[in-house]
Motif scaffolding. Structure first.
Motif, PDB file in Angstrom:
ATOM      1  N   HIS A  36       0.866  -1.184   0.000  1.00 17.21           N
ATOM      2  CA  HIS A  36       0.000   0.000   0.000  1.00 17.21           C
ATOM      3  C   HIS A  36       0.903   1.234   0.000  1.00 17.21           C
ATOM      4  O   HIS A  36       0.796   2.087   0.870  1.00 17.21           O
ATOM      5  CB  HIS A  36      -0.930  -0.007   1.210  1.00 17.21           C
ATOM      6  N   ASP A  37       1.775   1.300  -0.981  1.00 14.62           N
ATOM      7  CA  ASP A  37       2.783   2.350  -1.071  1.00 14.62           C
ATOM      8  C   ASP A  37       2.300   3.532  -1.909  1.00 14.62           C
ATOM      9  O   ASP A  37       1.105   3.649  -2.206  1.00 14.62           O
ATOM     10  CB  ASP A  37       4.078   1.765  -1.643  1.00 14.62           C
ATOM     11  N   ALA A  38       3.209   4.399  -2.314  1.00 16.84           N
ATOM     12  CA  ALA A  38       2.862   5.588  -3.090  1.00 16.84           C
ATOM     13  C   ALA A  38       2.223   5.226  -4.432  1.00 16.84           C
ATOM     14  O   ALA A  38       1.309   5.924  -4.890  1.00 16.84           O
ATOM     15  CB  ALA A  38       4.103   6.461  -3.302  1.00 16.84           C
ATOM     16  N   ILE A  39       2.683   4.150  -5.045  1.00 16.80           N
ATOM     17  CA  ILE A  39       2.096   3.726  -6.318  1.00 16.80           C
ATOM     18  C   ILE A  39       0.648   3.294  -6.105  1.00 16.80           C
ATOM     19  O   ILE A  39      -0.250   3.675  -6.851  1.00 16.80           O
ATOM     20  CB  ILE A  39       2.920   2.586  -6.964  1.00 16.80           C
ATOM     21  N   PHE A  40       0.415   2.506  -5.067  1.00 13.30           N
ATOM     22  CA  PHE A  40      -0.946   2.087  -4.734  1.00 13.30           C
ATOM     23  C   PHE A  40      -1.820   3.319  -4.508  1.00 13.30           C
ATOM     24  O   PHE A  40      -2.941   3.402  -5.022  1.00 13.30           O
ATOM     25  CB  PHE A  40      -0.941   1.203  -3.484  1.00 13.30           C
ATOM     26  N   LYS A  41      -1.312   4.268  -3.736  1.00 10.89           N
ATOM     27  CA  LYS A  41      -2.082   5.473  -3.427  1.00 10.89           C
ATOM     28  C   LYS A  41      -2.366   6.304  -4.675  1.00 10.89           C
ATOM     29  O   LYS A  41      -3.421   6.923  -4.784  1.00 10.89           O
ATOM     30  CB  LYS A  41      -1.365   6.297  -2.366  1.00 10.89           C
ATOM     31  N   ARG A  42      -1.444   6.294  -5.629  1.00  9.34           N
ATOM     32  CA  ARG A  42      -1.674   7.020  -6.884  1.00  9.34           C
ATOM     33  C   ARG A  42      -2.827   6.378  -7.655  1.00  9.34           C
ATOM     34  O   ARG A  42      -3.707   7.069  -8.169  1.00  9.34           O
ATOM     35  CB  ARG A  42      -0.405   7.039  -7.731  1.00  9.34           C
ATOM     36  N   TYR A  43      -2.849   5.057  -7.725  1.00  8.66           N
ATOM     37  CA  TYR A  43      -3.958   4.368  -8.389  1.00  8.66           C
ATOM     38  C   TYR A  43      -5.275   4.605  -7.645  1.00  8.66           C
ATOM     39  O   TYR A  43      -6.317   4.814  -8.268  1.00  8.66           O
ATOM     40  CB  TYR A  43      -3.680   2.875  -8.510  1.00  8.66           C
ATOM     41  N   ALA A  44      -5.225   4.566  -6.326  1.00  8.29           N
ATOM     42  CA  ALA A  44      -6.429   4.821  -5.532  1.00  8.29           C
ATOM     43  C   ALA A  44      -6.956   6.233  -5.785  1.00  8.29           C
ATOM     44  O   ALA A  44      -8.169   6.440  -5.877  1.00  8.29           O
ATOM     45  CB  ALA A  44      -6.139   4.613  -4.047  1.00  8.29           C
ATOM     46  N   ALA A  45      -6.065   7.198  -5.932  1.00  4.56           N
ATOM     47  CA  ALA A  45      -6.478   8.572  -6.208  1.00  4.56           C
ATOM     48  C   ALA A  45      -7.162   8.677  -7.567  1.00  4.56           C
ATOM     49  O   ALA A  45      -8.135   9.428  -7.720  1.00  4.56           O
ATOM     50  CB  ALA A  45      -5.275   9.513  -6.139  1.00  4.56           C
ATOM     51  N   GLN A  46      -6.675   7.926  -8.553  1.00  5.99           N
ATOM     52  CA  GLN A  46      -7.314   7.925  -9.875  1.00  5.99           C
ATOM     53  C   GLN A  46      -8.740   7.392  -9.781  1.00  5.99           C
ATOM     54  O   GLN A  46      -9.669   7.963 -10.366  1.00  5.99           O
ATOM     55  CB  GLN A  46      -6.517   7.064 -10.861  1.00  5.99           C
ATOM     56  N   ILE A  47      -8.912   6.313  -9.053  1.00  5.38           N
ATOM     57  CA  ILE A  47     -10.244   5.722  -8.875  1.00  5.38           C
ATOM     58  C   ILE A  47     -11.145   6.677  -8.107  1.00  5.38           C
ATOM     59  O   ILE A  47     -12.299   6.904  -8.469  1.00  5.38           O
ATOM     60  CB  ILE A  47     -10.141   4.370  -8.145  1.00  5.38           C
ATOM     61  N   ALA A  48     -10.613   7.236  -7.031  1.00  8.96           N
ATOM     62  CA  ALA A  48     -11.396   8.154  -6.208  1.00  8.96           C
ATOM     63  C   ALA A  48     -11.878   9.351  -7.021  1.00  8.96           C
ATOM     64  O   ALA A  48     -13.033   9.778  -6.884  1.00  8.96           O
ATOM     65  CB  ALA A  48     -10.562   8.615  -5.015  1.00  8.96           C
TER      66      ALA A  48
END
Length: 112
Positions: A90-102
Motif C-alpha cells: 500500500h505504497d505511493a504507487i498504490f495510493k496514486r492508483y487509488a487517487a485515480q479511482i477516487a
C-alpha cells in the motif's frame, strides 16, 4: 446486501468499462476466481496462485453496495500490480492508483 461470486464478477466487468480500469490491461474474468467468505479479519484480499487471480470479498465486512464496490476497487489495484513483486504493498504507487479511482467515482481515496 448479499453478493455472490457471479455478482462480484459482474461488478468487476462493470468497473473495467470505466477509467482508469479500462486502461489497466486487467485479466479477463476467465482468469479470475471470485470468492465470497464470512471472514471477519478483512474486507477483501487478492492473490495470484501462479495460474488464477483470486479476489476474495467478505460478506461479514461488506454490507452495502458502496462497500462492496470500494473493496473490489482496492483488490483490483493489487491485481494491476501482480506482475511486480510489490503487488501486496500500500505504497505511493498504490495510493496514486487509488487517487485515480477516487477522482473518477467521487470516493474518498483513503477509503480505498
Amino acid at each position: 446486501m448479499i453478493v455472490t461470486p457471479i455478482q462480484a464478477e459482474r461488478m468487476y466487468l462493470m468497473l473495467c468499462s470505466f477509467h482508469p480500469f479500462k486502461k489497466w490491461d486487467l485479466p479477463n474474468t476467465g482468469c479470475i476466481q471470485f470468492i465470497i467468505t464470512d471472514e471477519e479479519d478483512c474486507f477483501g484480499s487478492y492473490e495470484f496462485d501462479g495460474e488464477m487471480h483470486i479476489i476474495t470479498l467478505s460478506r461479514a465486512k461488506c454490507h452495502h453496495y458502496e462497500t462492496w464496490l470500494k473493496t473490489l476497487c482496492h483488490e483490483m489495484i493489487h491485481m494491476k500490480r501482480f506482475k511486480t513483486n510489490d503487488w501486496d504493498k500500500h505504497d505511493a504507487i498504490f495510493k496514486r492508483y487509488a487517487a485515480q479511482i477516487a477522482k473518477e467515482f467521487n470516493f474518498d481515496p483513503l477509503e480505498l
